[in-house]
Every structure is written in structure tokens, then in C-alpha cells.
Write an enzyme that holds these catalytic residues in place. Structure first.
Site, PDB file in Angstrom:
ATOM      1  N   ASN A  10      12.133 -26.428  24.345  1.00  0.00           N
ATOM      2  CA  ASN A  10      13.153 -25.400  24.552  1.00  0.00           C
ATOM      3  C   ASN A  10      12.995 -24.359  23.452  1.00  0.00           C
ATOM      4  OD1 ASN A  10      15.444 -23.866  24.891  1.00  0.00           O
ATOM      5  ND2 ASN A  10      16.881 -25.478  24.263  1.00  0.00           N
ATOM      6  N   TRP A  11      12.414 -23.235  23.817  1.00  0.00           N
ATOM      7  CA  TRP A  11      12.141 -22.207  22.804  1.00  0.00           C
ATOM      8  C   TRP A  11      13.401 -21.426  22.422  1.00  0.00           C
ATOM      9  CZ3 TRP A  11       6.825 -19.497  24.341  1.00  0.00           C
ATOM     10  CH2 TRP A  11       5.825 -20.491  24.353  1.00  0.00           C
ATOM     11  N   LYS A  12      14.476 -21.627  23.151  1.00  0.00           N
ATOM     12  CA  LYS A  12      15.738 -20.910  22.901  1.00  0.00           C
ATOM     13  C   LYS A  12      15.475 -19.387  22.870  1.00  0.00           C
ATOM     14  CE  LYS A  12      17.409 -24.934  20.488  1.00  0.00           C
ATOM     15  NZ  LYS A  12      18.537 -25.513  19.750  1.00  0.00           N
ATOM     16  N   HIS A 100      22.993 -26.882  28.550  1.00  0.00           N
ATOM     17  CA  HIS A 100      22.683 -27.105  27.130  1.00  0.00           C
ATOM     18  C   HIS A 100      23.972 -26.937  26.319  1.00  0.00           C
ATOM     19  CE1 HIS A 100      20.978 -26.559  23.137  1.00  0.00           C
ATOM     20  NE2 HIS A 100      19.885 -27.139  23.599  1.00  0.00           N
ATOM     21  N   GLU A 102      24.533 -25.471  23.677  1.00  0.00           N
ATOM     22  CA  GLU A 102      24.753 -24.106  23.188  1.00  0.00           C
ATOM     23  C   GLU A 102      25.395 -23.250  24.279  1.00  0.00           C
ATOM     24  OE1 GLU A 102      20.788 -23.423  21.693  1.00  0.00           O
ATOM     25  OE2 GLU A 102      21.179 -24.878  20.106  1.00  0.00           O
ATOM     26  N   GLU A 172      21.593 -35.233  24.460  1.00  0.00           N
ATOM     27  CA  GLU A 172      21.458 -34.444  23.234  1.00  0.00           C
ATOM     28  C   GLU A 172      22.767 -34.478  22.449  1.00  0.00           C
ATOM     29  OE1 GLU A 172      18.065 -31.423  23.612  1.00  0.00           O
ATOM     30  OE2 GLU A 172      19.898 -30.450  24.260  1.00  0.00           O
ATOM     31  N   GLY A 178      19.296 -29.164  16.021  1.00  0.00           N
ATOM     32  CA  GLY A 178      18.983 -28.150  15.022  1.00  0.00           C
ATOM     33  C   GLY A 178      19.511 -28.472  13.625  1.00  0.00           C
ATOM     34  N   SER A 218      16.731 -32.734  17.023  1.00  0.00           N
ATOM     35  CA  SER A 218      15.872 -32.850  15.836  1.00  0.00           C
ATOM     36  C   SER A 218      14.745 -33.853  16.017  1.00  0.00           C
ATOM     37  CB  SER A 218      16.712 -33.182  14.590  1.00  0.00           C
ATOM     38  OG  SER A 218      17.652 -32.152  14.344  1.00  0.00           O
ATOM     39  N   GLY A 239      13.685 -28.622  20.497  1.00  0.00           N
ATOM     40  CA  GLY A 239      13.900 -27.230  20.121  1.00  0.00           C
ATOM     41  C   GLY A 239      12.937 -26.820  19.025  1.00  0.00           C
ATOM     42  N   GLY A 240      13.363 -26.955  17.777  1.00  0.00           N
ATOM     43  CA  GLY A 240      12.597 -26.466  16.630  1.00  0.00           C
ATOM     44  C   GLY A 240      11.133 -26.862  16.625  1.00  0.00           C
TER      45      GLY A 240
HETATM   46  C1  PEP Z   1      17.548 -28.449  21.788  1.00  0.00           C
HETATM   47  O1  PEP Z   1      17.855 -27.296  21.569  1.00  0.00           O
HETATM   48  O2  PEP Z   1      17.611 -28.889  22.941  1.00  0.00           O
HETATM   49  C2  PEP Z   1      17.135 -29.279  20.657  1.00  0.00           C
HETATM   50  C3  PEP Z   1      17.032 -30.557  20.836  1.00  0.00           C
HETATM   51  O3  PEP Z   1      16.893 -28.627  19.469  1.00  0.00           O
HETATM   52  P1  PEP Z   1      16.260 -29.278  18.111  1.00  0.00           P
HETATM   53  O4  PEP Z   1      15.079 -30.096  18.541  1.00  0.00           O
HETATM   54  O5  PEP Z   1      15.905 -28.120  17.293  1.00  0.00           O
HETATM   55  O6  PEP Z   1      17.321 -30.133  17.525  1.00  0.00           O
END
Ligand code: PEP
Length: 256
Positions: A10-12, A100, A102, A172, A178, A218, A239-240
Site C-alpha cells: 500500500n503505497w498510500k 483502510h 486511514e 490491521e 506506521g 509495521s 505500507g512503509g
Molecule cells: C498499511 O498502511 O496498511 C500499513 C500496514 O502500513 P505500515 O506497514 O506502514 O504499518
């Protein structure tokens, strides 16, 4: 039943077109021809980058999927700013993240809206990656399983076993997204097992056993192995660590 692992990035809201093309190219360069037999990989860039990323992968014959990060449930019309399922298909999307945290937290997305989006995606032949997860206060209250399973029930309300079998669920925990703070494999497995039990109650054992449940929050090279070896965790939503070709490739390799 053995389920094929899935690793989704997920590049957001990161990477303009030029940056997205470079990252897709870097990820593509590390691709090994037999990987798609062992793991499904999905890149979910921002809307404007979907087509360019798809083009890079097609040009390189890199057999990865492209997904979106959101969708609107209507097909077309006066919905300024929205993107429909047919539009995503037209760009080559085969997956789409829905609900998600967010979007739920920052944009007020409700369980009912998540349900409408999932219905539209499944009807249109795009696989939803349905995000569920609890806040730290819910976890501290000790009601995580109830909260997350209620989200699962609401997300898939009104759908049949036949319809949902292509859907993916991503557990999640919000406090792990994050933050660098990951759920332990045991914490993640407990909730993913509860999610599968809920799917089994709703759609039967066979359907639930065939559906993929991912962990997200994470996930990184250091913690991926312990998470994906859990019986009810079938991969990751990342994500990251998906914004760097080497770290995302390492996560893909961990699924082999
Ligand atoms: C996400 O945004 O779905 C996510 C899991 O982010 P991160 O891996 O950065 O925690």
C-alpha cells in the site's frame, strides 16, 4: 486447505508518476519468473500512478497485480472526485483496498460504505482487500475480537459464500500502522483465527478456509517470518516497507 500467500504493498499518498515508475521498475528488476507460482504480489499505488505502474509490469512481463487504495460504489455519474470499479478495471486493477483505517479514521468511512464498496467490487470482478482492526483503546478494553469480528460481519453483510470467496481480509491493528510497533505473531494469529471463525459462521467452513487473511501493521524484514508462519495469516498488507524495492522484495521472498 492450503492458501496461496499474498503480499500487497500500500503505497498510500506517496510517489508521483516518475517516482512510481522508478519504484515499479526497481521491484520488477528483482522479479524471479517462478515467484508468481508461489505468491501473489499486488502493488497499490495512488490512482494517478496505477496505469503507469501497470505499464511497467506489462512491459517487463512481471506477473504481479496492480490494485487501488479505494473506490466508489456507483458505476458513473455526478460524483465529483470519485473513481468507479469500471474505471479501475480499465486501468488494469485486479485488487482494491477497502476500509483502510486511514479512510475510516480520517475520512469518516463507515461500515455501511465499506459494505457497498465490497459489493460493487465483487460484482465488477475486482478482489477487495478488506481492512479491519482495532484501536489501542479497544485492545486495552479487551474487546478486540468482538470489535474486529463485528467489522467483518458488517463488511460482508448481504453477500453469499459464492460472492465473497474472492475477497481478502487484512487484519490491521490501528496502533501498529506506521508506528513501528507490530502485533506479536500470537496476538495477530488470535485475531486472524477469530476472523476466520466469523467467516465460517457466515459462509461455511469451506469458504472460510479458502479465503486469505493478511496481517498489516509495521510488517518488515525482521518480523515477517514469525507472522506468516501462523496458520491463519496468509501474507501481508504493507505500507512503509513497500516503498523500498529491496525491503518489499524481501517480504515477497519470505512468503516462498
Ligand atoms: C498499511 O498502511 O496498511 C500499513 C500496514 O502500513 P505500515 O506497514 O506502514 O504499518
Amino acid at each position: 486447505m492450503s492458501r496461496k500467500p499474498l503480499m500487497a504493498g500500500n503505497w498510500k499518498m506517496n510517489n508521483n508518476i516518475a517516482e512510481a515508475v522508478v519504484l515499479a521498475q526497481e521491484i520488477s528488476n528483482q522479479y524471479e519468473k517462478d515467484w508468481p507460482d508461489k505468491v501473489d504480489v499486488v502493488l497499490c499505488p495512488p490512482f494517478v500512478d496505477i496505469k503507469p505502474v501497470r505499464t511497467v509490469l506489462e512491459f517487463d512481463k512481471t506477473n504481479y497485480f496492480v490494485g487501488a487504495q479505494d473506490v466508489f460504489w456507483e458505476e458513473k455519474g455526478a460524483y465529483t472526485g470519485e473513481i468507479s470499479v469500471p474505471m479501475l478495471k480499465d486501468c488494469g486493477c485486479t485488487f482494491c483496498i477497502v476500509g483502510h483505517s486511514e479512510r475510516r479514521g480520517l475520512f469518516g468511512e463507515t461500515n455501511e460504505e465499506v459494505n457497498k464498496k465490497i459489493k460493487a467490487l465483487l460484482a465488477g470482478g475486482i478482489q477487495p482487500i478488506v481492512c479491519v482492526g482495532e484501536s489501542l483503546s479497544v485492545r486495552d478494553e479487551g474487546t478486540t475480537d468482538e470489535f474486529v469480528c463485528a467489522q467483518v460481519r458488517a463488511a460482508f453483510a448481504g453477500l453469499s459464500a459464492q460472492e465473497v470467496k474472492e475477497a481478502v481480509v487484512a487484519y490491521e491493528p490501528i496502533w501498529a500502522i506506521g508506528t513501528g510497533r507490530t502485533a506479536t505473531p500470537e496476538q495477530a494469529e488470535e485475531v486472524c483465527a477469530a476472523i476466520r471463525a466469523t467467516l465460517a459462521e457466515m459462509f461455511g467452513e469451506d469458504t472460510a478456509e479458502g479465503m486469505r487473511i493478511l496481517y498489516g501493521g509495521s510488517m518488515n524484514v525482521g518480523n515477517v517470518a514469525g507472522l506468516i508462519e501462523q496458520p491463519n495469516i496468509d501474507g501481508g498488507l504493507v505500507g512503509g516497507a513497500s516503498l523500498n524495492a529491496a525491503s518489499f522484495t524481501a517480504l515477497i521472498e519470505a512468503c516462498m
